[in-house]
Scaffold this motif. Structure first.
Motif: not given
Length: 173
Positions: A109-138
């Motif tokens: 995202y980019t944040v622009t404050f009034p009368d200021k230069e834009p500030i560009k930022a990037y970050f990541e959110v991580l999670r572990d996810y266990q897959d079970d092929p026998e419970q596809v819908l759930a």
């Protein structure tokens, strides 16, 4: 005497917390000159933009689109880039099927404050996810819930960074 001792202990605890620089998370506010957060997104009706608008209400910050902004001189503009969701293989079952993924939710995202230069930022959110092929819908429903939680966490992180960036962009008097 007992009440006096309790009050003295509470006073000492509060004094030690304030003297060490402790602050509750989320108690920072935007500068008083900023009264609106305008959001723009390259994707119409972006799920992250909706989550951010919902979270801004929780923090009592008025938000909307650029067209709804009362004045760009008193508004902060947040331009949200398309979200990225990637999966990285973590483990396999003995049969060779995927057992566990790491979900990587990238936010730019980019944040622009009034009368200021834009500030560009990037970050990541991580999670572990266990897959079970026998419970596809759930598991597909669980994946949707996890991604939704990741969006909410990303929105909270943007707001925390926004307050920090606001304090850095305003000159000290």
């Amino acid at each position: 005497m007992h009440k006096l001792l309790i009050r003295l202990c509470l006073f000492t605890a509060l004094l030690s917390l304030t003297s060490c620089g402790f602050h509750l998370r989320g108690n920072q506010v935007l500068p008083p000159s900023v009264n609106f957060v305008a959001m723009a997104s390259t994707q119409a009706h972006s799920p992250l933009a909706r989550a951010l608008k919902k979270r801004l209400k929780v923090y009592s910050i008025e938000a909307g689109t650029v067209a709804e902004s009362p004045s760009m001189n008193t508004s902060v503009l947040i331009n949200i880039e398309p979200e990225k969701l990637e999966r990285r293989l973590l483990s396999l079952f003995a049969s060779g099927q995927v057992a566990e993924y790491e979900l990587i939710y990238g936010v730019g995202y980019t944040v622009t404050f009034p009368d200021k230069e834009p500030i560009k930022a990037y970050f990541e959110v991580l999670r572990d996810y266990q897959d079970d092929p026998e419970q596809v819908l759930a598991k597909s429903r669980e994946l949707e819930l996890i991604v939704s939680e990741m969006r909410d966490e990303a929105a909270d992180k943007i707001i925390r960074r926004l307050t920090t960036q606001a304090s850095q962009s305003t000159p000290e008097l």
